[in-house]
Design an enzyme around this catalytic site. Structure first.
Site, mmCIF file in Angstrom:
data_model
loop_
_atom_site.group_PDB
_atom_site.id
_atom_site.type_symbol
_atom_site.label_atom_id
_atom_site.label_comp_id
_atom_site.label_asym_id
_atom_site.label_seq_id
_atom_site.Cartn_x
_atom_site.Cartn_y
_atom_site.Cartn_z
ATOM 1 N N GLU A 26 -8.527 -7.472 4.774
ATOM 2 C CA GLU A 26 -7.744 -8.525 4.132
ATOM 3 C C GLU A 26 -7.044 -9.397 5.168
ATOM 4 O O GLU A 26 -6.969 -10.625 5.002
ATOM 5 C CB GLU A 26 -6.737 -7.892 3.163
ATOM 6 C CG GLU A 26 -7.417 -7.306 1.936
ATOM 7 C CD GLU A 26 -6.646 -6.160 1.293
ATOM 8 O OE1 GLU A 26 -5.426 -6.035 1.564
ATOM 9 O OE2 GLU A 26 -7.262 -5.377 0.547
ATOM 10 N N SER A 68 -15.100 -18.761 -10.625
ATOM 11 C CA SER A 68 -16.079 -19.181 -9.621
ATOM 12 C C SER A 68 -16.099 -20.699 -9.500
ATOM 13 O O SER A 68 -16.020 -21.419 -10.498
ATOM 14 C CB SER A 68 -17.475 -18.691 -10.008
ATOM 15 O OG SER A 68 -17.542 -17.282 -9.986
ATOM 16 N N GLY A 120 -13.665 -9.588 -13.196
ATOM 17 C CA GLY A 120 -12.722 -8.559 -13.606
ATOM 18 C C GLY A 120 -12.925 -7.283 -12.812
ATOM 19 O O GLY A 120 -13.610 -7.264 -11.785
ATOM 20 N N TYR A 151 0.803 -1.224 0.000
ATOM 21 C CA TYR A 151 0.000 0.000 0.000
ATOM 22 C C TYR A 151 0.841 1.282 0.000
ATOM 23 O O TYR A 151 0.495 2.251 -0.684
ATOM 24 C CB TYR A 151 -0.978 -0.011 1.177
ATOM 25 C CG TYR A 151 -2.187 -0.888 0.919
ATOM 26 C CD1 TYR A 151 -3.308 -0.375 0.277
ATOM 27 C CD2 TYR A 151 -2.190 -2.233 1.282
ATOM 28 C CE1 TYR A 151 -4.410 -1.178 0.022
ATOM 29 C CE2 TYR A 151 -3.287 -3.036 1.022
ATOM 30 C CZ TYR A 151 -4.393 -2.512 0.395
ATOM 31 O OH TYR A 151 -5.478 -3.299 0.129
ATOM 32 N N TYR A 155 -15.088 -17.696 -5.412
ATOM 33 C CA TYR A 155 -14.163 -17.985 -6.508
ATOM 34 C C TYR A 155 -12.773 -18.276 -5.952
ATOM 35 O O TYR A 155 -12.483 -18.020 -4.771
ATOM 36 C CB TYR A 155 -14.093 -16.809 -7.485
ATOM 37 C CG TYR A 155 -13.744 -15.479 -6.834
ATOM 38 C CD1 TYR A 155 -12.435 -15.158 -6.484
ATOM 39 C CD2 TYR A 155 -14.737 -14.536 -6.578
ATOM 40 C CE1 TYR A 155 -12.123 -13.957 -5.887
ATOM 41 C CE2 TYR A 155 -14.437 -13.325 -5.960
ATOM 42 C CZ TYR A 155 -13.128 -13.036 -5.627
ATOM 43 O OH TYR A 155 -12.824 -11.837 -5.016
#
Length: 396
Positions: free
Chosen positions: A140, A206, A386, A98, A188
């Site tokens: 996360e 997926s 996407g 980051y 997914y």
């Protein structure tokens, strides 16, 4: 929460930043990849970079986050952040990346906006960035802990099934013969492959089996490009080179398009390869003996291109109150209705939870029809394959 001083500065400069955000993000990626070419080679989707889709998605997410901070100072846009965090976790994004993004993003902002970027303006937008970044880092971290997997795991292909001329299903077991961790229907996995030029590219697919399956199972559509979009690098590689016995690198399962209330009436609407998460959901509902109404809508070019059509019909047939409505642009005959998806004459039960997956124009059209039928916006959930250009459209 954004500080009062920064909120005033962001509000005053948002029109200028918003007007230039496309140019800013394009320059940002150029600077980032010039300094760190390995990120384009081994992490970012080169196809989305070439088409500009990733730039649009980043611009949309930044603008949407800043606007939300101003309009709802006491709330965090968790739905947007959760979707981004799941995608980041599937890619293995780490906290130390980051600051790298911050460095090159703010260099791009300064270059594009010039003297308008005073110390006060830079500080205010830096506060916006770190509010978003730190929220994603925390989300996360939680996702990594829940998955119990850091990085990649090798899986061996145990079966390949040709579903249509352009869609193949891959079934895999752990290469180390270890346990198959659980997941939720609709999620997914990321699949990493090494291409002929040495690049390690990653794509998300997926899972098409209900939770509890002894294998990881996903379907891949071969992406054929056109004048503005390149061929899909990973999908074509998988179709051309991956057979039974080959080994692939997979992430843990991620994704927030999962059934929220399995006792409610449901509408599962998909188009094209967007059918894949719906198949896992339908199988889960069939195994659970779901008794509420389920409306299954799918749109495709023709019955022959409708991947997993037999599974679509079979799982729906196991539900006592399910209705399937398929739309085909060609060769509909007795297989479905002709034309594009049209929900105008379909009854939608009160309290319906809707799940959408497919091209953005399809999902926008279905969402508008559902809203007109009284479905609450909060009860319409979607998955974008996407970059999430829906955010870019909303922020425009």
């Amino acid at each position: 929460m954004l500080s009062e001083q920064s909120a005033a500065t962001v509000r005053a400069t948002l029109p200028a930043v918003g007007a230039a955000i496309g140019e800013i993000t394009e320059l940002f990626y150029a600077k980032l990849f010039d300094a760190h070419p390995e990120l384009l080679r081994d992490l970012f989707n080169r196809g989305n970079q070439a088409s500009g889709a990733q730039q649009q998605a980043l611009a949309g997410s930044i603008a949407a986050f800043a606007t939300h901070l101003l309009d709802h100072p006491d709330q965090r846009p968790d739905l947007m952040l959760q979707r981004i965090a799941h995608k980041h976790a599937s890619l293995g994004i780490l906290p130390e990346q980051y600051p790298i993004v911050h460095e090159h993003l703010f260099a791009a902002i300064a270059e594009v906006l010039g003297d308008a970027v005073t110390e006060e303006v830079a500080a205010a937008w830096s506060e916006v960035y770190w509010l978003m970044a730190n929220a994603l880092i925390a989300l996360e971290k939680r996702l990594y802990a829940q998955s119990g997997q850091t990085g990649w795991r090798e899986w061996k292909v145990v079966e390949r099934i040709e579903e249509t001329a352009d869609v193949a299903t891959f079934k895999l077991r752990p290469a180390d013969d270890g346990p198959v961790p659980g997941y939720r229907a609709g999620q997914y996995v990321s699949v990493g492959v090494t291409l002929a030029d040495g690049a390690r590219q990653i794509r998300q697919y997926s899972l098409t089996a209900a939770p509890g399956s002894p294998v990881r199972q996903f379907a891949v559509k071969r992406v054929t490009g056109d004048a503005t979009t390149p061929d899909g690098e990973v999908s074509n590689h998988l179709h051309a080179h991956v057979r039974e016995g080959d080994v692939l690198r997979l992430s843990a399962p991620y994704g927030d398009l999962v059934l929220k209330d399995t006792a409610a009436p449901l509408l599962l609407a998909s188009a094209g390869i967007g059918v894949t998460p719906m198949i896992a959901m339908l199988e889960q509902l069939a195994l659970a003996g779901h008794s509420a109404p389920v409306t299954v809508v799918h749109a495709d070019r023709s019955p022959a291109t409708h991947a997993l059509r037999a599974d679509h019909l079979a799982y729906a047939a196991k539900l006592p109150r399910a209705e399937t409505v398929f739309f085909y642009e060609q060769d509909a005959a007795d297989a479905g209705r002709p034309g594009l998806a049209d929900l105008s004459d379909l009854p939608v039960a009160s309290g319906t939870q809707a799940y959408l997956c497919g091209p953005l124009p399809f999902m926008r059209a279905v969402r508008e029809q559902l809203l007109a039928k009284g479905v609450a916006p909060a009860d319409i959930h979607y998955e974008v394959f996407g970059p999430d250009l829906w955010l870019a459209r909303q922020a425009a």
